[in-house]
Design a protein around this motif. Structure first.
Motif, mmCIF file in Angstrom:
data_model
loop_
_atom_site.group_PDB
_atom_site.id
_atom_site.type_symbol
_atom_site.label_atom_id
_atom_site.label_comp_id
_atom_site.label_asym_id
_atom_site.label_seq_id
_atom_site.Cartn_x
_atom_site.Cartn_y
_atom_site.Cartn_z
ATOM 1 N N ALA A 392 0.830 -1.208 0.000
ATOM 2 C CA ALA A 392 0.000 0.000 0.000
ATOM 3 C C ALA A 392 0.862 1.253 0.000
ATOM 4 C CB ALA A 392 -0.920 -0.010 1.217
ATOM 5 N N ILE A 393 1.938 1.262 0.790
ATOM 6 C CA ILE A 393 2.804 2.438 0.872
ATOM 7 C C ILE A 393 3.500 2.681 -0.467
ATOM 8 C CG2 ILE A 393 4.765 3.466 2.066
ATOM 9 C CD1 ILE A 393 2.187 3.178 3.731
ATOM 10 N N GLN A 421 11.430 3.731 -0.105
ATOM 11 C CA GLN A 421 10.636 4.401 -1.137
ATOM 12 C C GLN A 421 10.137 5.765 -0.653
ATOM 13 O OE1 GLN A 421 7.823 1.178 -1.951
ATOM 14 N NE2 GLN A 421 8.793 0.854 -3.943
ATOM 15 N N LEU A 422 9.778 5.859 0.621
ATOM 16 C CA LEU A 422 9.383 7.165 1.173
ATOM 17 C C LEU A 422 10.532 8.171 1.072
ATOM 18 C CD1 LEU A 422 7.422 6.068 4.371
ATOM 19 C CD2 LEU A 422 6.494 7.394 2.476
ATOM 20 N N ALA A 423 11.753 7.684 1.176
ATOM 21 C CA ALA A 423 12.919 8.571 1.121
ATOM 22 C C ALA A 423 13.060 9.247 -0.238
ATOM 23 C CB ALA A 423 14.182 7.780 1.446
ATOM 24 N N THR A 424 12.367 8.766 -1.269
ATOM 25 C CA THR A 424 12.472 9.361 -2.604
ATOM 26 C C THR A 424 11.512 10.534 -2.796
ATOM 27 O OG1 THR A 424 10.815 7.851 -3.545
ATOM 28 C CG2 THR A 424 13.116 7.112 -3.547
ATOM 29 N N ARG A 430 8.862 15.756 7.205
ATOM 30 C CA ARG A 430 8.770 15.066 8.491
ATOM 31 C C ARG A 430 8.173 13.675 8.291
ATOM 32 N NH1 ARG A 430 6.603 19.694 12.767
ATOM 33 N NH2 ARG A 430 8.126 21.294 12.193
ATOM 34 N N ILE A 431 8.703 12.730 9.069
ATOM 35 C CA ILE A 431 8.203 11.362 8.987
ATOM 36 C C ILE A 431 8.207 10.756 10.382
ATOM 37 C CG2 ILE A 431 10.512 10.510 8.389
ATOM 38 C CD1 ILE A 431 9.127 8.288 6.779
ATOM 39 N N ARG A 442 19.198 0.206 7.163
ATOM 40 C CA ARG A 442 19.039 0.491 5.735
ATOM 41 C C ARG A 442 18.033 1.624 5.523
ATOM 42 N NH1 ARG A 442 15.953 -3.495 1.560
ATOM 43 N NH2 ARG A 442 16.149 -2.207 -0.314
ATOM 44 N N SER A 443 16.957 1.624 6.281
ATOM 45 C CA SER A 443 15.958 2.697 6.173
ATOM 46 C C SER A 443 16.558 4.031 6.574
ATOM 47 C CB SER A 443 14.757 2.379 7.065
ATOM 48 O OG SER A 443 14.090 1.235 6.630
ATOM 49 N N LEU A 444 17.312 4.031 7.654
ATOM 50 C CA LEU A 444 17.908 5.278 8.134
ATOM 51 C C LEU A 444 18.879 5.853 7.113
ATOM 52 C CD1 LEU A 444 18.043 7.233 10.503
ATOM 53 C CD2 LEU A 444 19.873 5.829 11.464
ATOM 54 N N MET A 445 19.698 5.008 6.501
ATOM 55 C CA MET A 445 20.649 5.476 5.506
ATOM 56 C C MET A 445 19.930 6.042 4.278
ATOM 57 S SD MET A 445 23.642 5.125 6.773
ATOM 58 C CE MET A 445 22.893 5.496 8.364
ATOM 59 N N ALA A 446 18.821 5.422 3.907
ATOM 60 C CA ALA A 446 18.055 5.913 2.753
ATOM 61 C C ALA A 446 17.472 7.297 3.045
ATOM 62 C CB ALA A 446 16.953 4.928 2.401
ATOM 63 N N LEU A 447 17.015 7.517 4.267
ATOM 64 C CA LEU A 447 16.399 8.799 4.620
ATOM 65 C C LEU A 447 17.406 9.947 4.617
ATOM 66 C CD1 LEU A 447 14.025 7.674 7.529
ATOM 67 C CD2 LEU A 447 13.327 8.528 5.291
ATOM 68 N N VAL A 448 18.640 9.662 5.035
ATOM 69 C CA VAL A 448 19.629 10.744 5.135
ATOM 70 C C VAL A 448 20.466 10.886 3.875
ATOM 71 C CG1 VAL A 448 19.756 10.498 7.635
ATOM 72 C CG2 VAL A 448 21.384 9.248 6.190
ATOM 73 N N HIS A 449 20.255 10.018 2.906
ATOM 74 C CA HIS A 449 21.039 10.089 1.667
ATOM 75 C C HIS A 449 20.744 11.397 0.932
ATOM 76 C CE1 HIS A 449 23.128 8.907 -1.969
ATOM 77 N NE2 HIS A 449 22.038 9.187 -2.672
ATOM 78 N N SER A 450 21.784 12.018 0.433
ATOM 79 C CA SER A 450 21.637 13.290 -0.278
ATOM 80 C C SER A 450 22.528 13.312 -1.506
ATOM 81 C CB SER A 450 22.004 14.453 0.652
ATOM 82 O OG SER A 450 21.873 15.687 -0.021
ATOM 83 N N SER A 451 22.035 13.960 -2.544
ATOM 84 C CA SER A 451 22.823 14.113 -3.768
ATOM 85 C C SER A 451 22.481 15.458 -4.394
ATOM 86 C CB SER A 451 22.513 12.975 -4.749
ATOM 87 O OG SER A 451 21.160 13.044 -5.165
ATOM 88 N N ARG A 452 23.205 15.817 -5.420
ATOM 89 C CA ARG A 452 22.941 17.102 -6.085
ATOM 90 C C ARG A 452 21.543 17.132 -6.690
ATOM 91 N NH1 ARG A 452 28.433 18.831 -9.418
ATOM 92 N NH2 ARG A 452 29.765 19.161 -7.570
#
Length: 539
Positions: A392-393, A421-424, A430-431, A442-452
């Protein structure tokens, strides 16, 4: 030899402070003549020699050569607009000493919404408005009064002194628990032009005050009586019948209110935009159906903890679009199922904020329906909806890519698949993932991932009791991310509110209530306009 009498200063009583713009009327020519004679060398009399043409010509030439400041031609409306941009009260006080026209405008701006942070300030104000012969009609200048900074000291005696004010448009007494009907009634009786009234937290206010509102404050547009538990249907029906211009109504935790009051407001107040019935536990399906049948322009509806509501309250709503509805709060309406959510989304396609926290019966089918809101959805609370799954998410994220806030607390079936997927989401700020025990690092790393191309926009992440997280925080990080609770937090909030008022920010009542010109403003706000612009650019 003939003599002419010099025009004297205008009688202050000739200025009309009752105009709709709040600006005093004046005769510009009279002001110019007054300025001229005040600048003359001899301001007791002026002599003109009838039989001396040369002397007469010289006097006329002297009159023509007198230079009058261009600001003397400015009408009060422009002076108000200019003075309203001054940064500090001290600047306005300086304007008072320039001339009479400036003084009138500056004094009105200084007194239209006096800021009162200390009890001594209130005492001083009360003495001033009760003076027998004041320099200005101070009591008539005050239009907005917010006394929320004096919650611990304000009582009936001090509020009674404010009954001298007779042009109040906004009165805010939030959490002034020592204030009762005794003083409230006197103030309300003397202010028939009241537009907004906030009595939230006044636990001793009863039907007596509500009846005065009904019979004397017929222009009222905003009413907040949260936690006024002694009010009953008897007075609320009267308020509804007489205050037909109401647009915003908060009846939170008024547990004696029933369907009778709600249906009276829907009958007599068709222009209601916001209706808050949080913890009004006695309302049933009938009241909700009546709301939707009669309030087609409703913008915000809060029904949290109305635990008597069932699917019949929503599946029976007429099948027509409610384009204005933006916010719907159904927290802890635990009898609702997927059927209600599907019909709500069908009739309110522009919902922006949807709160379904603790609606434990909803499943993935409800989330599938929510995906039809697409880009309109900004805020979604699904905490304690324990039947939701990753599937569903994933579907939600594909369709609603402008979500700014999402809460999935205690949704323990969710895994890293949902969070990655929420990280995209490009606009996610806020989550909430409290007690989502299946998520890992793995979820935490996806949330804080940053790129240009996709910078991290997150402002707040709630990860309490996520037992599978193994990331080790150092002391500095623990201090930064620490969450505080308890009575000290409430005191800190009050202190920060006090500072914001001191710095000249909008008072709470101004943020909540609109001016009388509100009817000319569109229902679509700036965020909607921004989203529409983005859609056009994408196309």
């Amino acid at each position: 030899m003939a003599s002419t009498t010099i025009p004297t200063a205008r009688d202050p009583t000739r200025y009309d402070y009752s105009s709709s713009t709040g600006s005093p009327e004046r005769n510009v020519q009279d002001e110019l003549e007054n300025d001229f004679f005040q600048q003359s060398a001899n301001d007791s009399s002026t002599s003109i020699v009838d039989d001396g043409k040369e002397t007469e010509d010289e006097d006329l030439k002297q009159f023509e050569d007198m230079k009058v400041s261009p600001t003397a031609y400015l009408p009060p409306e422009l002076l108000f607009a200019i003075f309203g941009r001054l940064a500090s009260p001290q600047d306005l006080q300086s304007c008072v000493f320039v001339c009479k026209s400036w003084a009138r405008c500056a004094v009105e701006l200084l007194w239209i919404r006096p800021y009162i942070s200390k009890f001594k300030s209130l005492e001083s104000l009360a003495k001033t408005i009760q003076m027998e012969q004041p320099s200005f009609p101070y009591a008539s200048l005050i239009k907005r009064l917010n006394l929320t900074t004096l919650t611990e000291t304000l009582n009936d005696g001090t509020v009674l002194a404010l009954a001298a004010c007779n042009r109040l448009e906004r009165l805010t007494l939030t959490n002034c628990a020592q204030v009762t009907d005794t003083s409230i009634m006197r103030v309300l009786e003397n202010n028939p032009k009241l537009l907004a009234l906030d009595l939230s937290g006044l636990i001793d206010v009863t039907d007596l005050s509500m009846n005065v509102i009904a019979h004397n404050c017929k222009r009222l547009q905003g009413l907040n009586i949260t936690e006024c538990k002694k009010t009953t249907d008897a007075s609320m029906v009267a308020v509804a019948a007489h205050c037909t211009h109401l647009k915003r109504l908060k009846l939170n935790e008024c547990d004696q209110i029933t369907n009778e009051s709600v249906m009276a407001f829907t009958k007599y107040c068709p222009n209601l935009l916001e209706l808050d019935l949080h913890k009004v536990n006695k309302i049933t399906n009938q009241a909700v159906l009546d709301i939707f049948w009669k309030l087609s322009h409703l913008r915000e509806l809060r029904l949290g903890h109305c635990d008597l509501l069932t699917d019949a309250a929503f599946t029976g709503i007429p099948n027509r679009p409610y384009e204005s509805l933006r916010i719907l709060d159904l927290t802890n309406c635990d009898k609702l199922t997927d059927d209600s959510v599907e019909h709500i989304v069908e009739i309110a396609p522009r919902l922006r904020n949807l709160v379904l926290a603790k609606c434990r019966l909803i499943t993935d089918r409800a989330v599938t329906a929510i995906t039809k809101l697409t880009k309109n959805l900004h805020y979604l609370h699904l905490g304690h909806c324990t039947q939701l799954t990753d599937q569903a998410i994933a579907q939600l994220i594909r369709s609603c890519n402008r979500i700014r806030y999402i809460d999935l607390a205690c949704c323990q079936r969710l895994t890293d698949r949902s969070i990655t997927q929420l990280a995209t989401l490009p606009k996610l700020r806020r989550i909430g993932l409290v007690k989502c025990s299946n998520i890992t690092d793995r979820s935490l790393m996806a949330l804080v991932h940053s790129s240009r191309s996709h910078p991290c926009a997150l402002e707040r992440v709630h990860l309490s009791y996520c037992t599978n997280l193994t990331v080790d925080f150092n002391e500095h990080q623990r201090a930064v991310f620490c969450v505080f609770s308890g009575p000290g937090v409430a005191k800190l909030r009050n202190h920060l509110n006090h500072l914001s008022h001191t710095n000249g920010n909008l008072a709470p009542d101004q943020a909540y209530y609109d001016d009388r010109e509100e009817q000319d403003t569109p229902l679509v706000d700036e965020e909607d306009d921004e989203d529409e612009e983005e859609e056009i650019q994408e196309e």
